[in-house]
Motif scaffolding. Structure first.
Motif, PDB file in Angstrom:
ATOM      1  N   ASN A 139      -8.129  -6.274  -4.675  1.00  0.00           N
ATOM      2  CA  ASN A 139      -8.190  -6.038  -5.905  1.00  0.00           C
ATOM      3  C   ASN A 139      -6.834  -5.929  -6.838  1.00  0.00           C
ATOM      4  O   ASN A 139      -6.320  -6.749  -7.459  1.00  0.00           O
ATOM      5  CB  ASN A 139      -8.408  -4.354  -6.155  1.00  0.00           C
ATOM      6  N   ALA A 140      -5.868  -5.257  -5.615  1.00  0.00           N
ATOM      7  CA  ALA A 140      -4.482  -5.528  -6.359  1.00  0.00           C
ATOM      8  C   ALA A 140      -3.824  -6.856  -5.393  1.00  0.00           C
ATOM      9  O   ALA A 140      -3.267  -7.400  -7.151  1.00  0.00           O
ATOM     10  CB  ALA A 140      -3.613  -4.140  -5.400  1.00  0.00           C
ATOM     11  N   ILE A 176      -0.008  -4.102  -5.477  1.00  0.00           N
ATOM     12  CA  ILE A 176       0.050  -2.369  -5.065  1.00  0.00           C
ATOM     13  C   ILE A 176      -0.954  -1.315  -4.976  1.00  0.00           C
ATOM     14  O   ILE A 176      -1.588  -1.576  -7.023  1.00  0.00           O
ATOM     15  CB  ILE A 176       1.420  -1.755  -5.920  1.00  0.00           C
ATOM     16  N   VAL A 177      -1.284  -0.923  -4.379  1.00  0.00           N
ATOM     17  CA  VAL A 177      -2.547   0.011  -4.507  1.00  0.00           C
ATOM     18  C   VAL A 177      -1.835   1.301  -3.892  1.00  0.00           C
ATOM     19  O   VAL A 177      -1.217   1.734  -3.006  1.00  0.00           O
ATOM     20  CB  VAL A 177      -3.436  -0.334  -3.395  1.00  0.00           C
ATOM     21  N   GLY A 178      -1.753   2.734  -4.366  1.00  0.00           N
ATOM     22  CA  GLY A 178      -2.034   3.618  -3.942  1.00  0.00           C
ATOM     23  C   GLY A 178      -2.859   4.846  -3.233  1.00  0.00           C
ATOM     24  O   GLY A 178      -4.504   4.464  -3.896  1.00  0.00           O
ATOM     25  N   SER A 211      -5.065   0.350 -14.538  1.00  0.00           N
ATOM     26  CA  SER A 211      -3.856   0.235 -14.301  1.00  0.00           C
ATOM     27  C   SER A 211      -3.135  -1.070 -12.808  1.00  0.00           C
ATOM     28  O   SER A 211      -4.543  -1.480 -11.851  1.00  0.00           O
ATOM     29  CB  SER A 211      -4.111   1.514 -13.466  1.00  0.00           C
ATOM     30  N   TYR A 212      -2.152  -1.636 -13.790  1.00  0.00           N
ATOM     31  CA  TYR A 212      -1.440  -2.055 -11.900  1.00  0.00           C
ATOM     32  C   TYR A 212      -1.212  -1.611 -10.905  1.00  0.00           C
ATOM     33  O   TYR A 212      -1.780  -2.084  -9.243  1.00  0.00           O
ATOM     34  CB  TYR A 212       0.027  -2.811 -12.102  1.00  0.00           C
ATOM     35  N   ILE A 213      -1.100   0.044 -10.771  1.00  0.00           N
ATOM     36  CA  ILE A 213      -1.529   0.490  -9.508  1.00  0.00           C
ATOM     37  C   ILE A 213      -2.288   1.590  -9.814  1.00  0.00           C
ATOM     38  O   ILE A 213      -2.123   2.637 -10.763  1.00  0.00           O
ATOM     39  CB  ILE A 213       0.042   1.613  -9.580  1.00  0.00           C
ATOM     40  N   ILE A 262       0.674  -1.189   0.379  1.00  0.00           N
ATOM     41  CA  ILE A 262       0.285  -0.011  -0.360  1.00  0.00           C
ATOM     42  C   ILE A 262       1.010   1.459   0.041  1.00  0.00           C
ATOM     43  O   ILE A 262       2.009   1.098   0.825  1.00  0.00           O
ATOM     44  CB  ILE A 262      -0.477  -0.090   1.175  1.00  0.00           C
ATOM     45  N   VAL A 263       0.765   1.824  -1.145  1.00  0.00           N
ATOM     46  CA  VAL A 263       1.926   3.226  -1.111  1.00  0.00           C
ATOM     47  C   VAL A 263       1.040   4.261  -1.005  1.00  0.00           C
ATOM     48  O   VAL A 263      -0.013   4.565  -1.376  1.00  0.00           O
ATOM     49  CB  VAL A 263       2.205   4.041  -2.606  1.00  0.00           C
ATOM     50  N   ILE A 264       1.448   4.528   0.156  1.00  0.00           N
ATOM     51  CA  ILE A 264       0.519   6.855   1.007  1.00  0.00           C
ATOM     52  C   ILE A 264       0.842   7.592  -0.694  1.00  0.00           C
ATOM     53  O   ILE A 264       2.374   7.380  -0.312  1.00  0.00           O
ATOM     54  CB  ILE A 264       0.915   6.655   1.725  1.00  0.00           C
ATOM     55  N   VAL A 265      -0.086   7.854  -1.441  1.00  0.00           N
ATOM     56  CA  VAL A 265       0.427   9.255  -2.374  1.00  0.00           C
ATOM     57  C   VAL A 265       0.443  10.290  -1.292  1.00  0.00           C
ATOM     58  O   VAL A 265      -0.936  10.609  -0.950  1.00  0.00           O
ATOM     59  CB  VAL A 265      -0.092   9.020  -3.602  1.00  0.00           C
TER      60      VAL A 265
END
Length: 202
Positions: A185-186, A101-103, A165-167, A65-68
């Motif tokens: 989903n990721a 990966i999910v942003g 999108s992959y991300i 999990i990427v915090i944008v």
């Protein structure tokens, strides 16, 4: 189904959202492998030591999990963590899979327009834009990379937010309401990487 997760984030501006994400996982928080408020401070450690610890955390996970956040690209770690998450790493007889990966887009000054402003066209319809200057190249190259593309609307050629999108980029409020949906989903995309033109290097 629960999956082991890792959160990649810029500590100085996203640690509170990190904690809220972990809390939102409920019982599944026990599968979270990353840093928490209880983790020891590693800021005085060498780069190689920190990398070694991060590799150990990420290796056993299946979703990152990427915090944008607004200053994310000033971090010297996040793009490396994404790159490592996308690799298949062999240790002894075991090879790790490519992480999903999910942003999660952080709300800033009350909304998400700092990254995803809304644009209204002359015919009256609106669209959400993305300011790529706030994103690492390894993220932008893994956006809209489904192959072959599956359009949710054949007329306007729009793609599905979650599968196109992959991300995927998800607003923090949406993610916190239903983290299982976006983590699953990721994960599903990570099991179908041949459906995406992946960029694995930053």
């Amino acid at each position: 189904m629960a999956h082991k997760t890792f959160i990649s984030y810029k500590y100085s501006e996203a640690k509170n959202l990190r904690d809220r994400i972990v809390d939102s996982l409920g019982e599944d928080a026990k599968y979270y492998q990353g840093e928490t408020s209880e983790s020891p401070d590693m800021s005085d450690r060498t780069t190689e030591y920190i990398k070694s610890k991060l590799k150990d955390m990420i290796y056993s996970t299946s979703v990152t999990i990427v915090i944008v956040s607004p200053n994310m690209i000033k971090s010297k770690w996040i793009d490396w963590e994404i790159e490592f998450s996308l690799k298949q790493i062999k240790r002894s007889e075991r090879r790790s899979g490519t992480n999903g990966i999910v942003g999660v887009v952080m709300k800033h000054n009350g909304d998400y327009s700092w990254l995803r402003p809304e644009k209204t066209y002359s015919d009256g319809h609106t669209a959400i834009m993305t300011k790529n200057e706030y994103l690492y190249e390894i993220i932008t190259k893994n956006r809209f990379n489904q192959n072959p593309k599956e359009y949710s609307c054949d007329v306007c050629k729009t793609i599905d937010q979650l599968t196109g999108s992959y991300i995927s980029l998800i607003a923090e409020e949406d993610f916190l309401r239903n983290p299982d949906r976006y983590i699953e989903n990721a994960y599903e995309k990570s099991k179908n990487v041949d459906n995406y033109e992946l960029c694995r290097q930053k």
